[in-house]
Design an enzyme around this catalytic site. Structure first.
Site, PDB file in Angstrom:
ATOM      1  N   LYS A  18     -15.205  56.327  -2.859  1.00  0.00           N
ATOM      2  CA  LYS A  18     -16.569  56.836  -1.944  1.00  0.00           C
ATOM      3  C   LYS A  18     -17.727  56.064  -2.098  1.00  0.00           C
ATOM      4  CE  LYS A  18     -16.108  60.985  -3.092  1.00  0.00           C
ATOM      5  NZ  LYS A  18     -15.091  60.955  -4.213  1.00  0.00           N
ATOM      6  N   ARG A  93     -17.827  70.078  -0.049  1.00  0.00           N
ATOM      7  CA  ARG A  93     -16.647  70.168  -0.792  1.00  0.00           C
ATOM      8  C   ARG A  93     -15.827  71.530  -0.706  1.00  0.00           C
ATOM      9  NH1 ARG A  93     -16.534  66.193  -5.718  1.00  0.00           N
ATOM     10  NH2 ARG A  93     -18.452  64.910  -4.989  1.00  0.00           N
ATOM     11  N   ARG A 132     -15.030  52.923 -15.183  1.00  0.00           N
ATOM     12  CA  ARG A 132     -16.079  52.770 -14.358  1.00  0.00           C
ATOM     13  C   ARG A 132     -17.369  52.554 -14.977  1.00  0.00           C
ATOM     14  NH1 ARG A 132     -17.220  57.096  -9.795  1.00  0.00           N
ATOM     15  NH2 ARG A 132     -17.118  58.517 -11.494  1.00  0.00           N
ATOM     16  N   ARG A 165     -20.477  57.491 -16.874  1.00  0.00           N
ATOM     17  CA  ARG A 165     -20.853  58.883 -16.627  1.00  0.00           C
ATOM     18  C   ARG A 165     -20.235  59.831 -17.593  1.00  0.00           C
ATOM     19  NH1 ARG A 165     -19.738  59.802 -10.275  1.00  0.00           N
ATOM     20  NH2 ARG A 165     -18.698  61.595 -10.963  1.00  0.00           N
ATOM     21  N   ARG A 176     -11.594  68.114 -12.121  1.00  0.00           N
ATOM     22  CA  ARG A 176     -12.076  67.551 -11.122  1.00  0.00           C
ATOM     23  C   ARG A 176     -10.986  67.342  -9.878  1.00  0.00           C
ATOM     24  NH1 ARG A 176     -15.111  62.247 -13.455  1.00  0.00           N
ATOM     25  NH2 ARG A 176     -15.803  61.861 -10.930  1.00  0.00           N
TER      26      ARG A 176
HETATM   27  P1  AP5 Z   1     -16.274  55.175  -6.939  1.00  0.00           P
HETATM   28  O1  AP5 Z   1     -16.800  54.210  -5.651  1.00  0.00           O
HETATM   29  O2  AP5 Z   1     -17.070  55.263  -7.839  1.00  0.00           O
HETATM   30  O3  AP5 Z   1     -15.455  56.303  -6.600  1.00  0.00           O
HETATM   31  P2  AP5 Z   1     -15.879  57.584  -5.973  1.00  0.00           P
HETATM   32  O4  AP5 Z   1     -14.920  58.169  -5.052  1.00  0.00           O
HETATM   33  O5  AP5 Z   1     -17.405  57.697  -5.709  1.00  0.00           O
HETATM   34  O6  AP5 Z   1     -15.866  58.757  -7.312  1.00  0.00           O
HETATM   35  P3  AP5 Z   1     -16.944  59.607  -7.859  1.00  0.00           P
HETATM   36  O7  AP5 Z   1     -16.264  60.013  -9.309  1.00  0.00           O
HETATM   37  O8  AP5 Z   1     -18.014  59.395  -8.043  1.00  0.00           O
HETATM   38  O9  AP5 Z   1     -16.519  61.093  -7.060  1.00  0.00           O
HETATM   39  P4  AP5 Z   1     -16.711  62.232  -7.352  1.00  0.00           P
HETATM   40  O10 AP5 Z   1     -16.705  62.680  -5.933  1.00  0.00           O
HETATM   41  O11 AP5 Z   1     -16.000  63.009  -8.582  1.00  0.00           O
HETATM   42  O12 AP5 Z   1     -18.186  62.361  -8.054  1.00  0.00           O
HETATM   43  P5  AP5 Z   1     -19.444  62.916  -7.569  1.00  0.00           P
HETATM   44  O13 AP5 Z   1     -20.555  62.181  -8.401  1.00  0.00           O
HETATM   45  O14 AP5 Z   1     -19.560  63.038  -6.001  1.00  0.00           O
HETATM   46  O15 AP5 Z   1     -14.958  54.129  -7.600  1.00  0.00           O
HETATM   47  C1  AP5 Z   1     -14.261  54.577  -8.857  1.00  0.00           C
HETATM   48  C2  AP5 Z   1     -14.120  53.223  -9.824  1.00  0.00           C
HETATM   49  O16 AP5 Z   1     -13.006  52.584  -9.082  1.00  0.00           O
HETATM   50  C3  AP5 Z   1     -15.251  52.308  -9.836  1.00  0.00           C
HETATM   51  O17 AP5 Z   1     -15.372  51.828 -11.014  1.00  0.00           O
HETATM   52  C4  AP5 Z   1     -15.007  51.236  -8.681  1.00  0.00           C
HETATM   53  O18 AP5 Z   1     -15.495  50.042  -9.199  1.00  0.00           O
HETATM   54  C5  AP5 Z   1     -13.337  51.285  -8.629  1.00  0.00           C
HETATM   55  N1  AP5 Z   1     -12.830  50.915  -7.339  1.00  0.00           N
HETATM   56  C6  AP5 Z   1     -13.575  51.431  -6.140  1.00  0.00           C
HETATM   57  N2  AP5 Z   1     -12.786  50.952  -5.137  1.00  0.00           N
HETATM   58  C7  AP5 Z   1     -11.676  50.409  -5.647  1.00  0.00           C
HETATM   59  C8  AP5 Z   1     -10.655  49.621  -5.195  1.00  0.00           C
HETATM   60  N3  AP5 Z   1     -10.579  49.618  -3.752  1.00  0.00           N
HETATM   61  N4  AP5 Z   1      -9.747  48.973  -5.858  1.00  0.00           N
HETATM   62  C9  AP5 Z   1      -9.895  49.049  -7.160  1.00  0.00           C
HETATM   63  N5  AP5 Z   1     -11.173  49.739  -7.938  1.00  0.00           N
HETATM   64  C10 AP5 Z   1     -11.946  50.371  -7.150  1.00  0.00           C
HETATM   65  O19 AP5 Z   1     -19.700  64.352  -8.289  1.00  0.00           O
HETATM   66  C11 AP5 Z   1     -19.611  64.643  -9.447  1.00  0.00           C
HETATM   67  C12 AP5 Z   1     -19.788  66.148  -9.897  1.00  0.00           C
HETATM   68  O20 AP5 Z   1     -20.803  66.823  -8.975  1.00  0.00           O
HETATM   69  C13 AP5 Z   1     -18.618  67.119  -9.169  1.00  0.00           C
HETATM   70  O21 AP5 Z   1     -17.536  66.924 -10.307  1.00  0.00           O
HETATM   71  C14 AP5 Z   1     -19.196  68.507  -9.241  1.00  0.00           C
HETATM   72  O22 AP5 Z   1     -19.476  68.855 -10.309  1.00  0.00           O
HETATM   73  C15 AP5 Z   1     -20.424  68.209  -8.751  1.00  0.00           C
HETATM   74  N6  AP5 Z   1     -20.612  68.024  -7.051  1.00  0.00           N
HETATM   75  C16 AP5 Z   1     -20.948  66.966  -6.406  1.00  0.00           C
HETATM   76  N7  AP5 Z   1     -20.779  67.259  -5.169  1.00  0.00           N
HETATM   77  C17 AP5 Z   1     -20.802  68.510  -5.114  1.00  0.00           C
HETATM   78  C18 AP5 Z   1     -20.673  69.558  -3.872  1.00  0.00           C
HETATM   79  N8  AP5 Z   1     -20.570  69.286  -2.555  1.00  0.00           N
HETATM   80  N9  AP5 Z   1     -20.468  70.958  -4.328  1.00  0.00           N
HETATM   81  C19 AP5 Z   1     -20.201  71.353  -5.822  1.00  0.00           C
HETATM   82  N10 AP5 Z   1     -20.532  70.447  -6.658  1.00  0.00           N
HETATM   83  C20 AP5 Z   1     -20.663  69.169  -6.201  1.00  0.00           C
END
Ligand code: AP5
Length: 220
Positions: A18, A93, A132, A165, A176
């Site tokens: 994402k 979420r 990552r 991270r 997660r």
């Molecule tokens: P990347 O693009 O970074 O993946 P992502 O989907 O953005 O993953 P995240 O881990 O950031 O998502 P998340 O939802 O867990 O974290 P968030 O920060 O939102 O890609 C991952 C890796 O793969 C990278 O190294 C990239 O280079 C590689 N890659 C990408 N595409 C590829 C491809 N096609 N092929 C090969 N490699 C590829 O949330 C973190 C925390 O915040 C949550 O756990 C929670 O505690 C809190 N939180 C966030 N939002 C909420 C909410 N709405 N409500 C409550 N708590 C929340």
């Protein structure tokens, strides 16, 4: 709502890509990036009660409470950068967050144009998450194997160090993922009933995923 605006939402498990696609999406469509995780990481740096609570939950891989994240999103929806539209990345979420979003958009006479599910087998996510690397100031995302920086450990643009991270480890990933399947994935039905859902295969290359996104939003 102004015509031509793109109001989009990305749903998908951790590591599904994402954030990676968001970088391109906001540049291409000129919309603001409402990235829930990055906003919460900023809150988590503070030594306040709220900062400590958010930090604890995120380090365990558990969701932050609905009220906190909804307030943050609402404050950001009115930023000038959002006047051509927005990309919601990691929000909502839970069902409660989705309902609060409906209220926020209703009051602003705004509508979502499309919700995209980044569909991928859980087994592919560990390698993506543990490899990552992040450039925190810009939000640029790298991967040791799939998107290596030109100089190991350094951001391509600024040369500054890349970091990992604190929640990017195999154990926290399990929590997660469980939270995603239990609380977030059901939102695909919520938006499916409104005919807003699009599903793409997030296991393919970054360029292929980008082509899918362009197709989905080409008429927006
Ligand atoms: P990347 O693009 O970074 O993946 P992502 O989907 O953005 O993953 P995240 O881990 O950031 O998502 P998340 O939802 O867990 O974290 P968030 O920060 O939102 O890609 C991952 C890796 O793969 C990278 O190294 C990239 O280079 C590689 N890659 C990408 N595409 C590829 C491809 N096609 N092929 C090969 N490699 C590829 O949330 C973190 C925390 O915040 C949550 O756990 C929670 O505690 C809190 N939180 C966030 N939002 C909420 C909410 N709405 N409500 C409550 N708590 C929340």
């Amino acid at each position: 709502q102004q015509s031509g605006n793109v109001n989009a939402m990305f749903l998908g498990p951790p590591g599904s890509g994402k954030g990676t696609q968001s970088e391109r999406f906001v540049r291409h469509f000129g919309v603001c990036h409402l990235d829930a995780g990055t906003m919460l990481r900023a809150v988590a740096k503070a030594e306040s009660e709220l900062g400590k609570r958010v930090r604890g939950l995120m380090n365990e891989g558990r969701l932050v409470d609905d009220q906190t994240i909804c307030e943050i999103i609402e404050q950001n929806l009115d930023k000038p950068e959002c006047k051509k539209g927005f990309l919601l990345d990691g929000f909502p979420r839970t069902q409660a967050q989705a309902e609060r979003l409906d209220d926020m958009l209703g009051r602003r006479r705004q509508q979502l144009n499309g919700v995209v599910e980044f569909a991928i087998d859980d087994r592919l996510l560990e390698e993506r998450i543990v490899g990552r690397l992040m450039h925190v100031p810009s939000g640029r995302v790298y991967h040791e194997k799939f998107r290596p920086p030109q100089v190991p450990g350094k951001d391509d643009v600024t040369g500054e160090p890349l970091t990992r991270r604190s929640d990017d480890n195999a154990e926290t990933l399990r929590t997660r993922l469980a939270q995603y399947h239990e609380k977030t994935r059901p939102l695909t039905d919520y938006y499916g009933r409104r005919h807003l859902m699009h599903r793409l295969d997030a296991s393919r290359s970054q360029d292929q995923v980008w082509q899918d996104l362009l197709r989905i939003f080409k008429q927006a």
